[in-house]
Structures are given as C-alpha cells and as structure tokens.
Design a protein around this motif. Structure first.
Motif, short mmCIF file in Angstrom:
data_model
loop_
_atom_site.label_atom_id
_atom_site.label_comp_id
_atom_site.label_asym_id
_atom_site.label_seq_id
_atom_site.Cartn_x
_atom_site.Cartn_y
_atom_site.Cartn_z
N LEU A 1 -9.82 -1.75 10.62
CA LEU A 1 -9.17 -2.02 10.31
C LEU A 1 -7.32 -2.43 10.46
CD1 LEU A 1 -8.02 -3.86 7.19
CD2 LEU A 1 -8.25 -0.87 6.18
N PRO A 2 -7.29 -1.12 11.11
CA PRO A 2 -5.60 -0.66 11.59
C PRO A 2 -5.29 -2.01 12.79
CG PRO A 2 -6.62 1.62 11.67
CD PRO A 2 -7.34 0.43 11.04
N ARG A 3 -6.07 -1.85 13.33
CA ARG A 3 -5.59 -3.46 14.09
C ARG A 3 -5.36 -5.05 13.22
NH1 ARG A 3 -8.03 -7.24 18.52
NH2 ARG A 3 -10.17 -7.26 17.17
N GLN A 4 -6.74 -4.91 12.60
CA GLN A 4 -6.22 -6.07 11.53
C GLN A 4 -5.08 -6.29 11.24
OE1 GLN A 4 -8.69 -8.73 12.08
NE2 GLN A 4 -9.72 -8.14 13.47
N LEU A 5 -4.67 -4.64 10.70
CA LEU A 5 -3.62 -5.24 9.91
C LEU A 5 -2.04 -5.49 10.27
CD1 LEU A 5 -4.33 -2.17 7.14
CD2 LEU A 5 -4.64 -4.60 6.55
N THR A 6 -2.30 -4.82 11.64
CA THR A 6 -1.20 -4.63 13.15
C THR A 6 -1.08 -6.16 13.68
OG1 THR A 6 -1.44 -2.50 13.33
CG2 THR A 6 -0.51 -3.64 14.70
N VAL A 7 -1.97 -6.54 13.74
CA VAL A 7 -2.10 -8.27 14.18
C VAL A 7 -1.89 -9.05 12.98
CG1 VAL A 7 -3.38 -9.71 15.74
CG2 VAL A 7 -3.48 -7.41 16.41
N ARG A 8 -2.07 -9.02 12.17
CA ARG A 8 -2.48 -9.67 10.62
C ARG A 8 -0.81 -10.25 10.49
NH1 ARG A 8 -7.06 -12.08 8.97
NH2 ARG A 8 -9.15 -11.25 10.51
N GLY A 9 -0.01 -8.46 10.65
CA GLY A 9 1.19 -8.10 9.64
C GLY A 9 1.06 -8.30 8.42
N LEU A 10 0.16 -7.58 7.84
CA LEU A 10 -0.06 -7.29 6.79
C LEU A 10 0.18 -5.72 6.34
CD1 LEU A 10 -3.17 -8.86 6.26
CD2 LEU A 10 -1.05 -10.29 5.83
N GLY A 11 0.89 -5.95 4.98
CA GLY A 11 1.10 -4.72 4.46
C GLY A 11 1.47 -4.52 3.21
N GLY A 12 2.39 -3.57 2.71
CA GLY A 12 2.19 -3.61 1.22
C GLY A 12 0.97 -3.06 0.22
N LYS A 13 0.68 -2.63 0.00
CA LYS A 13 -0.32 -2.30 -0.96
C LYS A 13 -1.77 -2.82 -0.54
CE LYS A 13 2.48 -1.56 -5.33
NZ LYS A 13 2.25 -2.07 -7.21
N ILE A 14 -2.71 -1.94 -0.08
CA ILE A 14 -3.20 -2.57 0.18
C ILE A 14 -4.85 -1.69 -0.32
CG2 ILE A 14 -5.63 -2.58 2.64
CD1 ILE A 14 -2.21 -1.95 3.96
N VAL A 15 -6.14 -2.32 -0.78
CA VAL A 15 -7.14 -1.54 -1.60
C VAL A 15 -8.25 -2.45 -0.99
CG1 VAL A 15 -8.16 -1.74 -3.62
CG2 VAL A 15 -6.09 -2.42 -4.08
N VAL A 16 -9.46 -0.73 -0.83
CA VAL A 16 -11.17 -1.04 0.19
C VAL A 16 -11.74 -1.29 -0.80
CG1 VAL A 16 -12.01 -0.50 1.88
CG2 VAL A 16 -9.64 -0.91 2.47
N GLU A 17 -12.86 -1.74 -0.73
CA GLU A 17 -13.46 -2.37 -1.69
C GLU A 17 -14.85 -1.48 -0.42
OE1 GLU A 17 -14.52 -2.11 -4.64
OE2 GLU A 17 -17.11 -2.86 -4.38
N PHE A 18 -15.86 -0.40 -0.70
CA PHE A 18 -16.62 -0.59 0.16
C PHE A 18 -18.19 -0.72 -0.29
CE2 PHE A 18 -13.10 2.78 1.15
CZ PHE A 18 -13.10 2.51 2.43
N ALA A 19 -19.02 -0.99 1.13
CA ALA A 19 -20.23 -0.83 0.77
C ALA A 19 -20.51 -0.04 0.07
CB ALA A 19 -20.82 -1.58 2.12
N PRO A 20 -21.90 0.24 0.01
CA PRO A 20 -22.36 1.04 -1.17
C PRO A 20 -22.33 2.56 -0.38
CG PRO A 20 -23.77 -0.03 -1.54
CD PRO A 20 -22.91 -0.90 -0.40
#
Length: 354
Positions: free
Chosen positions: A279-298
């Motif tokens: 996830l951190p690499r994806q957010l960094t490369v995509r240039g995404l920020g602000g509030k991030i909410v993660v929904e997990f598998a069980p």
C-alpha cells in the motif's frame, strides 16, 4: 546495472521522473502537459485576506492571478491585509488551495524555518562527529538569522561538504529577506514551485549505488510506461492471487483488500499483510493522500498488531510520511497522509485520453 536508478524523460511542460528500485517504480513525479495546470505546492506567495466567514475555522484568501485559497485556523490578521503564505499541500478537487502563514524555505540540505527558532539535525544522521561538525558550523551562522528563525538539517546533508550547507543557508536567508522587504500591497509569487526534475533532485534520498539516466525514450527502454499504466488502474494484484482496490473519492481514499479465490483464514491474513506491504508504494506513486480508509479481508482483532507492524515497516521502506490514526468500530483502519503532490490521475489524464 545498479539496483537503484533515476530515470528522467521530457514530458509535457517539463519532465517525468521515476525512481526505480530492482526494476519497480517506487516514486514518480510528473509535470503536467500544460503550464497552466502546474501545481502550486512548494511556492511562497503573498495572499490577500477576504472578509471573515463565521463557522469555517479559517479565512478565504485571494492568491496571485485571482486564484482562491484557504487559510485554516484563527488569526488576528486584518481583513484585506496582504500576508506571505506557503503552499505545502495539493488542493482537493473543487476546493480552495490550502495555505499557511508558517513559511518554509526548503533546500536539499537544510530548511529555513521562520517562526520556529533553534537548530535541529535529522535523527537519521547517526554519527556524533558529523552532527557536531554541522552544529558547530551552523552556530557560527546563527547570529545572522532573524529573530525567531530556525534551521532544520535534513538527512541528505550527511554525505555533503559543510560549505554546501552554508551556501544553502545564505541562499534561503536572501529569499526570506526579499519577502521581509516587500511592500505587500498585492498578491504575487515570491518563490515559484519547482518543476519535477529539480524537485526530485531536491527531495529524493538516493540509495547507493545509484545512477541517473536522462535520455529520450528511456521510459520505454526500461518498461516504465507499462508500469505506470498499472498505477492508473484501481486494481492492484498481489503475489498470492489476492488484490487491492484503491479508489479515491471526494472525501477519502478507499482501499479494499480482497483474497481472490483463497477464502481460508490463513489466506486472508496473508493477503492483508501483503496488502499492507504494497500500500505505501501504491499511495506514493499514485500521489494519493488525505484521509485513507482500509477495508480488510476477514481479520481477527488479535492479528491487528501484525497488520500495523507490517504497515509501519513498509512506510519506513517507502519513506512515506503517513499517520496510522486507528481502527474504527467496523474494523477498518484509518490513515492520514499529506497531499504532497498532484495525483498522477490528474497529471497523466490528458495523456491517457490521447
């Protein structure tokens, strides 16, 4: 070939720059196709305060060229006064550009901090000898600092000559004095935002050994455009067959972790851990920020510490500043990340349409 390379290629109004480690993109900076779409991040300008509006915890301001900004928090500044401001974050879509009166003059080796006195050295510089040499030299310059002005020595200073630090301090002081001497009658730009080629050289910490390749079509040569196209998709495939769905909304970035065909408990936990690693690499490369909410598998509550530990390790590897806010009552994980650059969905939008 070195494991770590910087690739630079002409693009749009400037360049596109990729940081690549072992063949994988770990960071990406893109100048927009047109000059009028350039981000204001990193600029220092003067702004004119508008009439106060109750109930918004801040004031709207007028920026150069009539652009709209927002100064958060309470202050004692008079309406219609003109003040210097710093742009440190990317504006959310359809919202005014956030600004702050806390100015920052950033160089590769030091940061000049008006209003925050003291000399602070990055904790990543471990050597006591290097820290002492830097501190001794900067203490000699302290008398030249305006009252209440401080310095931060960045980790990049560790391998450079002291003279380079001194030169940057003098350069940033000259910029600050220029602003102090301005009549502040109308909004204008004092320090323009850097193009991405210069920004990469300023901000990125290069692993050793590394090489910089700047040539025509080097992105095609190393298969970078193919990788970039994957970052423009919402779906991120994981090595075990699971996948992430990363979908920015107007309020936050939603991240959904899915196991794919493996619905066993061990499969779910493995997918969640792989998701946190990526996830951190994806957010960094995509240039995404602000509030991030993660929904997990069980995910069991007893495994939450494993999830947080994996995420912290990945954030450290990616050199991504991101706060783990905590778990919601529904079992989602909330994060907060600075919007430090324009999303590639914006800078590459026109290219993808052509």
């Amino acid at each position: 070939m070195n494991n770590f390379i910087i690739l630079i290629e002409e693009y749009g109004s400037g360049h596109v720059v990729a940081s690549v480690e072992k063949g994988k993109i770990i960071d990406l900076l893109v100048d927009p196709l047109h000059e009028n779409h350039v981000s204001m991040i990193g600029s220092i300008m003067s702004a004119k305060l508008n009439n106060p509006v109750k109930g918004i915890n801040g004031s709207f301001v007028t920026l150069p060229e009539g652009k709209r900004g927002f100064l958060k928090g309470t202050h004692k500044l008079a309406p219609h006064s003109v003040v210097p401001v710093y742009v440190g974050t990317n504006a959310e879509r359809h919202k005014a550009q956030p600004v702050t009166t806390k100015l920052i003059f950033k160089g590769r080796y030091i940061i000049l901090t008006p209003g925050s006195a003291g000399i602070n050295i990055s904790r990543k510089i471990k050597s006591d000898v290097i820290r002492k040499n830097i501190l001794d030299e900067l203490l000699m310059l302290k008398k030249d600092l305006p009252s209440g002005c401080g310095l931060i020595v960045r980790s990049q200073a560790q391998g450079t000559d002291i003279s380079n630090l001194v030169q940057e301090v003098e350069e940033k002081l000259n910029q600050y004095h220029e602003i102090l001497s301005d009549d502040l009658l109308e909004p204008r730009v004092f320090i323009a935002p850097l193009k991405v080629r210069e920004l990469a050289m300023l901000e990125w910490v290069f692993s050793e050994p590394h090489s910089v390749i700047e040539e025509l079509s080097c992105f095609d040569k190393f298969g970078i455009w193919e990788q970039i196209s994957e970052f423009q998709s919402s779906r991120v495939n994981l090595e075990n067959g699971g996948f992430l769905m990363i979908e920015p909304t107007s309020a936050f970035v939603a991240v959904d972790i899915n196991t794919g065909s493996d619905v066993t408990y061990s499969g779910a936990l493995k997918t969640n851990l792989l998701g946190m690693k990526e996830l951190p690499r994806q957010l960094t490369v995509r240039g995404l920020g602000g509030k991030i909410v993660v929904e997990f598998a069980p995910l069991s509550k007893k495994d939450r510490p494993k999830i947080e530990s994996q995420l912290r390790k990945a954030l450290d590897r990616a050199r991504t500043e991101c706060i783990i806010v905590g778990w919601t009552s529904l079992g989602n994980l909330e994060l907060q990340k600075k919007r430090e650059k324009q999303p590639i969905s914006e800078t590459l939008k026109e290219r993808s349409l052509n």
